[in-house]
Design an enzyme around this catalytic site. Sequence first.
Site, PDB file in Angstrom:
ATOM      1  CG  ASN A 148      -5.142   3.218   9.022  1.00 40.09           C
ATOM      2  OD1 ASN A 148      -5.482   2.188   8.255  1.00 40.09           O
ATOM      3  ND2 ASN A 148      -4.739   4.239   8.539  1.00 40.09           N
ATOM      4  CG  HIS A 182      -0.606   9.061   3.937  1.00 38.64           C
ATOM      5  ND1 HIS A 182      -0.813   7.811   4.247  1.00 38.64           N
ATOM      6  CD2 HIS A 182      -0.431   9.467   5.149  1.00 38.64           C
ATOM      7  CE1 HIS A 182      -0.533   7.393   5.431  1.00 38.64           C
ATOM      8  NE2 HIS A 182      -0.191   8.618   6.180  1.00 38.64           N
ATOM      9  NE  ARG A 186      -3.329   2.670   2.877  1.00 34.48           N
ATOM     10  CZ  ARG A 186      -3.265   3.338   3.871  1.00 34.48           C
ATOM     11  NH1 ARG A 186      -2.709   2.936   5.026  1.00 34.48           N
ATOM     12  NH2 ARG A 186      -3.842   4.401   3.951  1.00 34.48           N
ATOM     13  CE1 TYR A 218       0.493   2.521  13.844  1.00 35.65           C
ATOM     14  CE2 TYR A 218      -1.490   3.832  13.227  1.00 35.65           C
ATOM     15  CZ  TYR A 218      -0.173   3.171  12.947  1.00 35.65           C
ATOM     16  OH  TYR A 218       0.114   3.073  11.564  1.00 35.65           O
ATOM     17  CD  GLU A 255      -4.318   7.458  10.165  1.00 32.32           C
ATOM     18  OE1 GLU A 255      -3.671   8.301  10.635  1.00 32.32           O
ATOM     19  OE2 GLU A 255      -3.864   6.057  10.639  1.00 32.32           O
ATOM     20  CD  GLU A 264      -1.421   4.049   8.409  1.00 32.99           C
ATOM     21  OE1 GLU A 264      -1.022   4.356   9.659  1.00 32.99           O
ATOM     22  OE2 GLU A 264      -1.420   4.803   7.554  1.00 32.99           O
TER      23      GLU A 264
END
Length: 476
Positions: free
Chosen positions: A299, A125, A81, A301, A170, A377
């Site tokens: 995504n 992005h 990606r 984290y 995002e 992600e």
Amino acid sequence: MPEPVTPVTFPPAFLWGAATSAYQIEGAVREDGRTPSIWDTFSHTPGRTAGGEHGDIAVDHYHRYRDDVAMMADLGLGAYRFSVSWSRVQPTGRGPAVQVGLDFYRRLVDELLAVGIKPALTLYHWDLPQELEDAGGWPERDTAYRFAEYAQIVGEALGDRVEQWITLNEPWCSAFLGYGSGVHAPGRTDAAASLKAAHHLNLAHGLATSALRAAMPARNSIAVSLNSSVVRPASQSPADLAAARKIDDLANGVFHGPMLHGSYPQSLLDATRSVTDWSYVLDGDLTLIHQPLDALGLNYYTPTLVEATEAAPAGSPRADGHGLSAYSPWPGADDVAFLQTPGERTEMGWTIDPTGLYDLIMRYVREAPGLPLYVTENGAAYDDKPDPEGNVHDPERIAYLHGHLSAVRRAITDGADVRGYYLWSLMDNFEWAYGYEKRFGAVYVDYATLARTPKSSARWYGEAARTGALPTAGDA
């Protein structure tokens, strides 16, 4: 004797990939007609990034892409990606494409296909052409229409060879860190502008989705990548539950509401009335935004833990894990405090909690039943260093990946249609306002020589990609 460990195996068609973005890796910022993006301007503004660092060279992927693709193939990746630099393709954000800019992406895609790696293309992005920011940026409605034209250009150029497309990466960061707290480019600090930017990013997504469908073969998949937050209240008190709802609306509902359901949450509109009247949402906008998607990118984290508190005085934001600023990225939420979740942390200070990824996936199973999901992600930053022999061992990252991929497999077992996982990131790179001090890569980059060295996590992940099963967390 100990019980044998059952291997964690994935469906045969599961896609194993890695991800990057243009400004973080390409360099060559003044070559072949490329003009400045907002991140060029921001990173060259004193005090905006750690050590005044910038992406002028980054890791020089623009010149080293063939070697980088060969490295991906050697590792065994099935997908890659990447993002396209808008100002490399359409330098002013308007008008015809610069073909030499498009040619770079044509060559990259051809190189990937030649070694059997599926390209996944992200159109945006965070690197808005500076000329569009000078004209008002994302708070201006026209920017959404410029984005749709850009999407059509790229779709016509690469739609015959790239089947996986992502409109925005995002958008929360683009809107609220870029125009609210100012810790991301363009560095503006205007709460009302951040909400306008969010709406126009939504509009850009919808318009671009329609433009891509008109420009590309019907077989192609169109998605968006959201950094949806897993928002948890500190307690079950009514006040803490209301605080979590407020942050959930600002982190999640502001995007998936119109994209997936065709409306903004009423609770979001009510909570932000003191900031904006939402008059920029015009008749027909929600229909334009609410385009059918072929997949949804998630995504993830770390989870978010919040509690209700006294309203913060102006100029004293509470830490939320998104960088320090005298301005909040959470408009209308000055009465919410962000708490540090317990547990081990990465170099970013983010708590390691794979249950958050499982919960996020299962949320969208409920929110968008039948929509295929990709983890676009997921990864961790650690203070990686070569040993005397030049090898880079990162057992912490292997453990992180094992835990989070196991959570993905658990979600699949529980009925989630998760079709792939993209490790963030393929290699160490320019980590936005953190400069080069945070290393997310599975491949180590010596920034003095730009030599690439796969870390032990890269070999571990490559083995998973080749076999479809997770090696034990201790394997390298």
